[in-house]
Scaffold this active site. Sequence first.
Site, PDB file in Angstrom:
ATOM      1  N   CYS A   1      -2.144  -0.130   9.825  1.00 49.22           N
ATOM      2  CA  CYS A   1      -3.288  -0.980   9.424  1.00 49.22           C
ATOM      3  C   CYS A   1      -4.055  -1.541  10.594  1.00 49.22           C
ATOM      4  CB  CYS A   1      -2.884  -2.173   8.582  1.00 49.22           C
ATOM      5  SG  CYS A   1      -1.233  -2.386   8.188  1.00 49.22           S
TER       6      CYS A   1
ATOM      7  N   HIS B   1       0.833  -1.200   0.000  1.00 46.90           N
ATOM      8  CA  HIS B   1       0.000   0.000   0.000  1.00 46.90           C
ATOM      9  C   HIS B   1       0.873   1.257   0.000  1.00 46.90           C
ATOM     10  CE1 HIS B   1      -3.129  -2.660   2.153  1.00 46.90           C
ATOM     11  NE2 HIS B   1      -3.689  -2.288   1.019  1.00 46.90           N
TER      12      HIS B   1
HETATM   13  C1  CIR Z   1      -3.535  -7.961   3.137  1.00 47.78           C
HETATM   14  O1  CIR Z   1      -2.758  -8.431   2.301  1.00 47.78           O
HETATM   15  O2  CIR Z   1      -4.565  -7.386   2.813  1.00 47.78           O
HETATM   16  C2  CIR Z   1      -3.172  -8.082   4.604  1.00 47.78           C
HETATM   17  N1  CIR Z   1      -2.512  -9.334   4.830  1.00 47.78           N
HETATM   18  C3  CIR Z   1      -2.304  -6.946   5.054  1.00 47.78           C
HETATM   19  C4  CIR Z   1      -2.984  -5.611   4.985  1.00 47.78           C
HETATM   20  C5  CIR Z   1      -2.125  -4.514   5.485  1.00 47.78           C
HETATM   21  N2  CIR Z   1      -2.813  -3.290   5.532  1.00 47.78           N
HETATM   22  C6  CIR Z   1      -2.253  -2.101   5.459  1.00 47.78           C
HETATM   23  O3  CIR Z   1      -1.057  -1.984   5.218  1.00 47.78           O
HETATM   24  N3  CIR Z   1      -3.038  -1.041   5.566  1.00 47.78           N
END
Ligand code: CIR
Length: 259
Positions: free
Chosen positions: A254, A167
Amino acid sequence: MSHVFTRALVRPPTANFANGLTTVKLGAPDFVRASAQHAAYCTALRNCGLSVESLALQPTYPDATFVEDTAVIVPGLAVLTRPGAASRLGEVATVRDAVTPAVGKVREIVAPGTLDGGDVCEHGTHLFIGISHRTNEEGARQLAAFVAEAGYTASTIDIRGIASILHLKSGLVSVDDGLLVAIDGLASHPLLKGSDVLRVAPGEAYAANCVRVNARVLVAEGFPRLTADLKARGFNPLPLAMSEFQKMDGGLSCLSLRF
Ligand code: CIR
């Protein structure tokens, strides 16, 4: 001035957390250790003055602990997202129930738009929106239109060529209206021209995803250069262990929605 936050929404990891999505090859996360790290994260938010609300566990969605991806909240407005990974679409419903009473106005990204909150870097009253493998141009366009109602401007940064980040906010964050923290691949982006940018050392790229929470800046533990650089600029870093979330491509931001 950065916002003063009073509340945070979090969701603890579930026992099947290791079944979530990941691109990094750091091995499977340990659930017990992840739970302890999550609890310490919540304590840190409380110590920063926030009241922390835990959403119900969602074993059907092993990535649901990464609540930031499900909404973008600016003062007076919450925009529910439409996550770019199909396996995460169902996470939004319970966040809707929690943010609706808490925030005055709620809007929602709709198909064919996709947007992950992790792609949204709020810098003063401007949003940098990452176009990624999760967030598309249409999702960014919808978000920009919604936040315009709240007095925010927006611009997009295409990160699809930067393989090391999932992201935008994995590599670009705002710690203050006057200071951005960025990885090398983003620090020289033309849109950041004129902004003060603290470059994260290449060996510390994971730490770029730090989070300003009132008087403190949460930083991942084990990245001494960024911690020292933030201190040198007058910030008060608060290191937190993040190893188990890092294994699932997750960073500090996150794990909560702050507002
Ligand atoms: C994903 O791949 O969606 C999750 N394992 C990790 C999301 C991380 N979110 C973020 O950096 N905002």
